[in-house]
Motif scaffolding. Sequence first.
Motif, PDB file in Angstrom:
ATOM      1  N   LEU A  35      40.766  40.854  58.388  1.00  0.00           N
ATOM      2  CA  LEU A  35      39.634  41.705  58.015  1.00  0.00           C
ATOM      3  C   LEU A  35      39.193  41.432  56.578  1.00  0.00           C
ATOM      4  CD1 LEU A  35      40.324  45.240  59.544  1.00  0.00           C
ATOM      5  CD2 LEU A  35      38.485  43.651  60.119  1.00  0.00           C
ATOM      6  N   LEU A  36      40.157  41.192  55.707  1.00  0.00           N
ATOM      7  CA  LEU A  36      39.817  40.894  54.321  1.00  0.00           C
ATOM      8  C   LEU A  36      39.059  39.568  54.222  1.00  0.00           C
ATOM      9  CD1 LEU A  36      40.158  42.192  51.561  1.00  0.00           C
ATOM     10  CD2 LEU A  36      42.309  40.944  51.292  1.00  0.00           C
ATOM     11  N   GLU A  37      39.481  38.577  54.981  1.00  0.00           N
ATOM     12  CA  GLU A  37      38.782  37.286  55.004  1.00  0.00           C
ATOM     13  C   GLU A  37      37.347  37.454  55.499  1.00  0.00           C
ATOM     14  OE1 GLU A  37      42.436  34.121  55.871  1.00  0.00           O
ATOM     15  OE2 GLU A  37      41.442  35.139  57.548  1.00  0.00           O
ATOM     16  N   GLU A  38      37.175  38.247  56.558  1.00  0.00           N
ATOM     17  CA  GLU A  38      35.834  38.445  57.112  1.00  0.00           C
ATOM     18  C   GLU A  38      34.946  39.200  56.134  1.00  0.00           C
ATOM     19  OE1 GLU A  38      34.488  37.251  59.836  1.00  0.00           O
ATOM     20  OE2 GLU A  38      36.302  36.179  60.382  1.00  0.00           O
ATOM     21  N   ALA A  39      35.499  40.190  55.445  1.00  0.00           N
ATOM     22  CA  ALA A  39      34.722  40.918  54.443  1.00  0.00           C
ATOM     23  C   ALA A  39      34.246  39.971  53.334  1.00  0.00           C
ATOM     24  CB  ALA A  39      35.547  42.060  53.861  1.00  0.00           C
ATOM     25  N   CYS A  40      35.145  39.110  52.880  1.00  0.00           N
ATOM     26  CA  CYS A  40      34.788  38.155  51.835  1.00  0.00           C
ATOM     27  C   CYS A  40      33.755  37.145  52.331  1.00  0.00           C
ATOM     28  CB  CYS A  40      36.028  37.425  51.332  1.00  0.00           C
ATOM     29  SG  CYS A  40      37.158  38.455  50.377  1.00  0.00           S
ATOM     30  N   ALA A  41      33.855  36.766  53.591  1.00  0.00           N
ATOM     31  CA  ALA A  41      32.950  35.759  54.155  1.00  0.00           C
ATOM     32  C   ALA A  41      31.502  36.231  54.140  1.00  0.00           C
ATOM     33  CB  ALA A  41      33.376  35.403  55.577  1.00  0.00           C
ATOM     34  N   VAL A  42      31.304  37.560  54.250  1.00  0.00           N
ATOM     35  CA  VAL A  42      29.930  38.092  54.253  1.00  0.00           C
ATOM     36  C   VAL A  42      29.604  38.803  52.937  1.00  0.00           C
ATOM     37  CG1 VAL A  42      29.902  38.310  56.758  1.00  0.00           C
ATOM     38  CG2 VAL A  42      30.625  40.258  55.381  1.00  0.00           C
ATOM     39  N   ASN A  43      30.472  38.605  51.932  1.00  0.00           N
ATOM     40  CA  ASN A  43      30.260  39.186  50.595  1.00  0.00           C
ATOM     41  C   ASN A  43      30.208  40.707  50.607  1.00  0.00           C
ATOM     42  OD1 ASN A  43      30.081  36.657  49.192  1.00  0.00           O
ATOM     43  ND2 ASN A  43      28.030  36.407  50.049  1.00  0.00           N
ATOM     44  N   TRP A  63      43.666  35.642  47.476  1.00  0.00           N
ATOM     45  CA  TRP A  63      44.005  36.584  46.413  1.00  0.00           C
ATOM     46  C   TRP A  63      43.088  36.387  45.211  1.00  0.00           C
ATOM     47  CZ3 TRP A  63      45.845  40.975  45.058  1.00  0.00           C
ATOM     48  CH2 TRP A  63      46.303  41.229  43.762  1.00  0.00           C
ATOM     49  N   GLU A  64      42.857  35.151  44.815  1.00  0.00           N
ATOM     50  CA  GLU A  64      41.956  34.887  43.691  1.00  0.00           C
ATOM     51  C   GLU A  64      40.541  35.359  44.006  1.00  0.00           C
ATOM     52  OE1 GLU A  64      42.236  30.762  42.750  1.00  0.00           O
ATOM     53  OE2 GLU A  64      44.397  30.865  42.310  1.00  0.00           O
ATOM     54  N   ASN A  65      40.148  35.158  45.248  1.00  0.00           N
ATOM     55  CA  ASN A  65      38.816  35.572  45.677  1.00  0.00           C
ATOM     56  C   ASN A  65      38.661  37.088  45.575  1.00  0.00           C
ATOM     57  OD1 ASN A  65      36.293  35.781  46.832  1.00  0.00           O
ATOM     58  ND2 ASN A  65      36.819  34.748  48.724  1.00  0.00           N
ATOM     59  N   VAL A  66      39.634  37.832  46.108  1.00  0.00           N
ATOM     60  CA  VAL A  66      39.507  39.293  46.096  1.00  0.00           C
ATOM     61  C   VAL A  66      39.656  39.852  44.681  1.00  0.00           C
ATOM     62  CG1 VAL A  66      40.243  39.528  48.494  1.00  0.00           C
ATOM     63  CG2 VAL A  66      41.944  39.712  46.662  1.00  0.00           C
ATOM     64  N   CYS A  67      40.428  39.193  43.848  1.00  0.00           N
ATOM     65  CA  CYS A  67      40.551  39.643  42.454  1.00  0.00           C
ATOM     66  C   CYS A  67      39.204  39.571  41.741  1.00  0.00           C
ATOM     67  CB  CYS A  67      41.582  38.800  41.710  1.00  0.00           C
ATOM     68  SG  CYS A  67      43.295  39.221  42.085  1.00  0.00           S
ATOM     69  N   ASN A  68      38.411  38.556  42.095  1.00  0.00           N
ATOM     70  CA  ASN A  68      37.084  38.413  41.499  1.00  0.00           C
ATOM     71  C   ASN A  68      36.088  39.413  42.061  1.00  0.00           C
ATOM     72  OD1 ASN A  68      37.834  36.249  39.832  1.00  0.00           O
ATOM     73  ND2 ASN A  68      37.440  34.749  41.446  1.00  0.00           N
ATOM     74  N   ARG A  69      36.345  39.905  43.274  1.00  0.00           N
ATOM     75  CA  ARG A  69      35.401  40.806  43.944  1.00  0.00           C
ATOM     76  C   ARG A  69      35.728  42.283  43.734  1.00  0.00           C
ATOM     77  NH1 ARG A  69      32.286  38.346  47.801  1.00  0.00           N
ATOM     78  NH2 ARG A  69      32.806  36.174  48.290  1.00  0.00           N
ATOM     79  N   ALA A  70      37.007  42.595  43.737  1.00  0.00           N
ATOM     80  CA  ALA A  70      37.417  44.001  43.734  1.00  0.00           C
ATOM     81  C   ALA A  70      37.385  44.604  42.324  1.00  0.00           C
ATOM     82  CB  ALA A  70      38.819  44.139  44.313  1.00  0.00           C
ATOM     83  N   THR A  71      37.141  45.898  42.273  1.00  0.00           N
ATOM     84  CA  THR A  71      37.192  46.617  41.000  1.00  0.00           C
ATOM     85  C   THR A  71      38.620  46.667  40.472  1.00  0.00           C
ATOM     86  OG1 THR A  71      35.346  47.993  41.747  1.00  0.00           O
ATOM     87  CG2 THR A  71      36.625  48.798  39.868  1.00  0.00           C
ATOM     88  N   ARG A  72      39.583  46.753  41.409  1.00  0.00           N
ATOM     89  CA  ARG A  72      40.992  46.846  41.004  1.00  0.00           C
ATOM     90  C   ARG A  72      41.852  46.092  42.012  1.00  0.00           C
ATOM     91  NH1 ARG A  72      44.202  52.568  39.820  1.00  0.00           N
ATOM     92  NH2 ARG A  72      46.239  51.656  39.282  1.00  0.00           N
ATOM     93  N   ALA A  73      42.752  45.265  41.523  1.00  0.00           N
ATOM     94  CA  ALA A  73      43.679  44.524  42.378  1.00  0.00           C
ATOM     95  C   ALA A  73      45.097  44.747  41.858  1.00  0.00           C
ATOM     96  CB  ALA A  73      43.346  43.037  42.387  1.00  0.00           C
ATOM     97  N   GLU A  74      45.995  45.138  42.752  1.00  0.00           N
ATOM     98  CA  GLU A  74      47.350  45.501  42.345  1.00  0.00           C
ATOM     99  C   GLU A  74      48.389  44.848  43.249  1.00  0.00           C
ATOM    100  OE1 GLU A  74      48.307  47.276  39.820  1.00  0.00           O
ATOM    101  OE2 GLU A  74      46.543  48.431  39.190  1.00  0.00           O
ATOM    102  N   ARG A 163      29.615  41.639  61.065  1.00  0.00           N
ATOM    103  CA  ARG A 163      28.580  40.678  61.462  1.00  0.00           C
ATOM    104  C   ARG A 163      27.538  41.235  62.432  1.00  0.00           C
ATOM    105  NH1 ARG A 163      30.261  35.748  59.596  1.00  0.00           N
ATOM    106  NH2 ARG A 163      32.468  35.604  59.024  1.00  0.00           N
ATOM    107  N   LEU A 164      27.879  42.302  63.151  1.00  0.00           N
ATOM    108  CA  LEU A 164      26.946  42.845  64.139  1.00  0.00           C
ATOM    109  C   LEU A 164      26.103  43.955  63.503  1.00  0.00           C
ATOM    110  CD1 LEU A 164      26.164  42.813  67.218  1.00  0.00           C
ATOM    111  CD2 LEU A 164      27.705  44.788  67.427  1.00  0.00           C
TER     112      LEU A 164
END
Length: 261
Positions: A35-43, A63-74, A163-164
């Motif tokens: 689910l995290l991959e799919e969320a990132c795939a559609v920004n 992990w690097e991708n979500v760190c750049n996108r998320a407000t907080r990564a822990e 996507r739908l």
Amino acid sequence: MLTSVQNSLVKQIRKLHSSKERREQQLFLLEGTHLLEEACAVNYPLVSVCCTPEWRDRHQQLWENVCNRATRAELVSAEVIKAIATTVQPDGVVATAPRITAQSPSLPVQLGLVLETLQDPGNLGTIIRTAAAAGASGLWLSDNSVDLDNPKVLRASAGQWFRLPMAVTGDLVSLVSQCRTAGMQVVATVPSATLTYWQVDLRRPTLILLGNEGAGLSEELEKTADLRVTIPLSPGVESLNVAIAAALMLYEAQRQQSFNP
């Protein structure tokens, strides 16, 4: 690394198991790598991401991708992941995302679904997944159904939730009227119908109505249909699961459009 289940972030995320809290916080849960991959795939925007060190080591790029996108990564302990996840055996990552207005289908659509008072999140997620696979243009859900962002709905959708095009509405009758004005035929699935679902022309722009798992379509919504169809059942079989019924209807429409253009 967060190790205490009493941490304020952990407590906040745990509350999102509740529909009421998801509405109040205007957030929902994303559980698991796919689910995290799919969320990132559609920004899709992310608010917080929690993962174990083991998950991070297995998924460095994500992990690097979500760190750049998320407000907080822990980084968190396995105990914390188990506390914030709704699954029995989480795979090591849980994120939160904002409840933003979904991409509503634009009328007219070639093939759309209307779902009335669906209660089972597994059914809704499966229908979303199947609708995306069958090439449906969009889906509308009554506002007295299971939450569109229920964690089980997202998991059962296998990522196709992102996507739908989908929308939640409190007035399905008005929606059907708009679809008809836009040139779509309206087909209701009704056990008592005389036409079988393969006897109608689904090559036309079509809106398919599917009802509650136990009660079916309301009389009010059924009356809006141009056509009523049934899925034949062997003697002694009372009904089909609504997600299976949706799949049969969607793939019959795809078959007709593919082989009888």
